[in-house]
Design a protein around this motif. Structure first.
Motif, mmCIF file in Angstrom:
data_model
loop_
_atom_site.group_PDB
_atom_site.id
_atom_site.type_symbol
_atom_site.label_atom_id
_atom_site.label_comp_id
_atom_site.label_asym_id
_atom_site.label_seq_id
_atom_site.Cartn_x
_atom_site.Cartn_y
_atom_site.Cartn_z
ATOM 1 N N ILE A 181 0.917 -1.121 -0.071
ATOM 2 C CA ILE A 181 -0.395 -0.248 0.042
ATOM 3 C C ILE A 181 0.966 1.214 -0.172
ATOM 4 O O ILE A 181 2.444 1.221 0.695
ATOM 5 C CB ILE A 181 -1.015 0.499 1.637
ATOM 6 C CG1 ILE A 181 -0.131 -0.560 2.500
ATOM 7 C CG2 ILE A 181 -1.838 -0.890 1.362
ATOM 8 C CD1 ILE A 181 -1.000 -0.210 3.744
ATOM 9 N N GLU A 182 0.416 2.673 -0.356
ATOM 10 C CA GLU A 182 1.090 3.367 0.076
ATOM 11 C C GLU A 182 1.178 4.067 1.540
ATOM 12 O O GLU A 182 -0.280 4.324 1.837
ATOM 13 C CB GLU A 182 0.414 4.634 -0.597
ATOM 14 C CG GLU A 182 1.266 5.906 -1.174
ATOM 15 C CD GLU A 182 1.095 6.977 -2.522
ATOM 16 O OE1 GLU A 182 1.904 7.914 -2.027
ATOM 17 O OE2 GLU A 182 0.684 6.729 -3.350
ATOM 18 N N THR A 187 0.506 9.898 2.675
ATOM 19 C CA THR A 187 -0.539 9.261 2.629
ATOM 20 C C THR A 187 -0.590 8.844 3.526
ATOM 21 O O THR A 187 -0.269 7.902 3.624
ATOM 22 C CB THR A 187 -0.425 8.003 1.350
ATOM 23 O OG1 THR A 187 0.111 9.183 0.399
ATOM 24 C CG2 THR A 187 -1.227 7.232 0.962
ATOM 25 N N THR A 188 -1.863 9.295 4.671
ATOM 26 C CA THR A 188 -2.435 8.213 5.385
ATOM 27 C C THR A 188 -3.172 7.257 5.943
ATOM 28 O O THR A 188 -3.677 7.255 7.045
ATOM 29 C CB THR A 188 -1.893 9.279 7.178
ATOM 30 O OG1 THR A 188 -2.842 10.817 6.807
ATOM 31 C CG2 THR A 188 -0.762 10.321 6.955
ATOM 32 N N ASP A 189 -3.787 7.357 4.581
ATOM 33 C CA ASP A 189 -5.097 6.903 5.282
ATOM 34 C C ASP A 189 -5.256 5.892 5.618
ATOM 35 O O ASP A 189 -6.593 5.209 5.851
ATOM 36 C CB ASP A 189 -5.978 6.654 3.580
ATOM 37 C CG ASP A 189 -5.553 8.042 2.191
ATOM 38 O OD1 ASP A 189 -4.589 8.554 2.459
ATOM 39 O OD2 ASP A 189 -6.571 8.616 2.142
ATOM 40 N N PRO A 205 1.626 -8.761 6.919
ATOM 41 C CA PRO A 205 3.198 -7.989 6.900
ATOM 42 C C PRO A 205 2.609 -6.679 6.011
ATOM 43 O O PRO A 205 2.434 -7.463 4.388
ATOM 44 C CB PRO A 205 4.655 -8.381 6.276
ATOM 45 C CG PRO A 205 4.112 -10.175 6.510
ATOM 46 C CD PRO A 205 2.694 -10.169 6.604
ATOM 47 N N VAL A 206 2.959 -5.442 6.038
ATOM 48 C CA VAL A 206 2.420 -4.389 5.272
ATOM 49 C C VAL A 206 4.006 -3.440 4.291
ATOM 50 O O VAL A 206 4.695 -3.555 5.413
ATOM 51 C CB VAL A 206 1.738 -3.164 5.933
ATOM 52 C CG1 VAL A 206 1.677 -1.905 5.488
ATOM 53 C CG2 VAL A 206 0.679 -4.205 6.123
ATOM 54 N N VAL A 207 3.588 -3.520 3.201
ATOM 55 C CA VAL A 207 5.152 -2.796 2.771
ATOM 56 C C VAL A 207 4.457 -1.002 1.663
ATOM 57 O O VAL A 207 3.535 -1.640 0.828
ATOM 58 C CB VAL A 207 4.939 -4.079 1.121
ATOM 59 C CG1 VAL A 207 5.995 -3.186 0.451
ATOM 60 C CG2 VAL A 207 6.092 -4.900 1.608
ATOM 61 N N ALA A 208 5.603 -0.135 2.306
ATOM 62 C CA ALA A 208 4.786 0.745 2.304
ATOM 63 C C ALA A 208 5.738 1.099 0.894
ATOM 64 O O ALA A 208 6.944 1.360 0.791
ATOM 65 C CB ALA A 208 4.893 1.149 3.150
ATOM 66 N N TYR A 209 4.702 1.480 -0.472
ATOM 67 C CA TYR A 209 5.633 2.303 -1.381
ATOM 68 C C TYR A 209 5.768 3.518 -1.062
ATOM 69 O O TYR A 209 5.030 4.414 -0.550
ATOM 70 C CB TYR A 209 5.016 1.523 -2.515
ATOM 71 C CG TYR A 209 3.854 2.201 -3.268
ATOM 72 C CD1 TYR A 209 3.456 2.926 -3.836
ATOM 73 C CD2 TYR A 209 2.914 1.901 -3.046
ATOM 74 C CE1 TYR A 209 2.402 3.400 -4.673
ATOM 75 C CE2 TYR A 209 1.607 1.907 -3.401
ATOM 76 C CZ TYR A 209 1.293 2.919 -4.421
ATOM 77 O OH TYR A 209 0.077 3.593 -4.537
ATOM 78 N N ARG A 320 -3.701 10.941 -4.645
ATOM 79 C CA ARG A 320 -2.778 10.639 -5.260
ATOM 80 C C ARG A 320 -1.911 10.491 -6.636
ATOM 81 O O ARG A 320 -0.600 10.611 -7.275
ATOM 82 C CB ARG A 320 -2.063 9.627 -4.939
ATOM 83 C CG ARG A 320 -2.436 9.481 -3.299
ATOM 84 C CD ARG A 320 -2.478 8.011 -2.609
ATOM 85 N NE ARG A 320 -3.348 7.190 -2.327
ATOM 86 C CZ ARG A 320 -3.193 5.246 -2.580
ATOM 87 N NH1 ARG A 320 -1.909 4.915 -2.761
ATOM 88 N NH2 ARG A 320 -4.431 5.036 -2.998
ATOM 89 N N TYR A 321 -2.658 10.447 -7.493
ATOM 90 C CA TYR A 321 -2.676 10.390 -9.149
ATOM 91 C C TYR A 321 -3.072 11.105 -9.355
ATOM 92 O O TYR A 321 -2.871 11.815 -11.052
ATOM 93 C CB TYR A 321 -2.879 8.521 -9.247
ATOM 94 C CG TYR A 321 -1.830 7.278 -8.793
ATOM 95 C CD1 TYR A 321 -0.635 8.127 -9.605
ATOM 96 C CD2 TYR A 321 -2.379 6.982 -8.113
ATOM 97 C CE1 TYR A 321 0.489 6.858 -9.014
ATOM 98 C CE2 TYR A 321 -1.333 6.367 -7.246
ATOM 99 C CZ TYR A 321 0.254 5.810 -7.601
ATOM 100 O OH TYR A 321 0.676 4.612 -7.207
#
Length: 331
Positions: A181-182, A187-189, A205-209, A320-321
């Protein structure tokens, strides 16, 4: 709101990773290509400094030169590193057509991936569809990926840009190895929409891009003209003139915390993500930045409280986009 969870080292796909990974997007962007020998040196630096979770995509670059081609070149040069790295690849997606998470679309993406990067060189530890396909039930998507795991074509299943409900439905079909996720100060959503809480509850596990806000929090961007003319960020809403001045206020406020701690703004930003239970995957094309990013700031609860006050008083301006890509988020 998601609880603060200090993630030091995490097990993903049977390997210990963390606390910081490395995003390969910056090494294969079509508008600023980096020669593979240079990119390989940067990847080696990242690994030597503990960044052993590597994130790539079939659409990171072109069909002839993307993450998979780069990773193959790396492991052909350093075969001894193959077991040290957890490789996560996003696919079943093109920038032109969006997601195709049908069984046929997923299989075609995986088959093309292992054609470029054979498992004998480096297995794909995690494969995930880059975005949720509204035309395909998530159960169908995950079941297809689970079959590919059984067939030995990928090692495990991940998800990307999902909401909490989709995440639960996916995990009920097959264990999810990672949710990408972002997550950043821009980006604190995920702290509020249930995604982080759900990941922590299910042990995913959370992968933060984009942990440094696509470069905003690197401290190197002070005005829109600091971006190269061909940089894709010039098209993103948050970098537009009508939003830029507001967003730089957040950077300036965080910079004061960094200065007081004797670290960089990026190190604070990455440390914040880690403190909230994410594995940040910053990307960089410079060795100095990799060395900086792999040494995140150690933040106290007092630091977090101070940062939260900043977030509460300086809202981020812009999506974001924007456009059609924005509609594919949090699916």
């Amino acid at each position: 709101m998601a609880s603060r969870t200090r993630a030091a080292l995490t097990t993903i796909a049977g390997k210990t990773v963390g606390p910081v990974g490395y995003g390969l997007l910056s090494l294969t962007v079509p508008w600023a290509p980096i020669e593979f020998p240079t990119a390989i040196k940067l990847m080696k630096t990242a690994l030597e400094n503990g960044a052993n979770f590597w994130d790539g995509g079939t659409h990171y670059g072109t069909p002839e030169r993307n993450s998979l081609h780069l990773v193959r070149a790396y492991f052909e040069q350093y075969p001894e590193d193959a077991d040290k790295v957890v490789l996560s690849i996003k696919g079943a997606f093109t920038l032109k057509d969006g997601p195709d998470n049908s069984p046929e679309g997923i299989r075609a993406s995986v088959e093309e991936s292992i054609k470029v990067l054979p498992p004998s060189i480096k297995p794909i530890d995690i494969f995930q569809c880059s975005r949720v396909d509204a035309k395909v039930p998530i159960e169908t998507t995950i079941q297809t990926l689970a079959e590919l795991v059984k067939e030995g074509k990928i090692r495990s299943v991940g998800v990307s840009e999902v909401n909490a409900n989709t995440l639960r439905r996916a995990h009920a079909v097959h264990p999810i190895s990672a949710a990408e996720i972002e997550l950043s100060l821009f980006t604190t959503d995920p702290l509020h929409n249930g995604v982080l809480d759900t990941c922590h509850e299910l042990g995913i596990p959370v992968v933060a891009y984009s942990p440094v806000g696509r470069g905003f929090l690197s401290g190197q961007i002070r005005k829109p003209d600091d971006l190269p003319e061909n940089d894709f960020r010039r098209m993103l809403p948050r970098f537009q003139p009508e939003n830029f001045d507001q967003n730089i206020k957040l950077v300036e406020a965080v910079s004061k915390i960094a200065e007081a701690k004797g670290v960089t703004t990026a190190q604070v930003a990455i440390g914040w993500v880690i403190k909230h239970g994410g594995i940040p995957i910053p990307g960089s094309t410079k060795e100095a930045r990799i060395l900086e990013n792999t040494k995140p700031a150690e933040l106290t609860d007092g630091d977090l409280d101070e940062i939260q006050k900043i977030l509460d008083t300086i809202p981020v301006s812009g999506q974001r986009y924007g456009g059609e890509q924005e509609k594919l988020l949090n699916g």
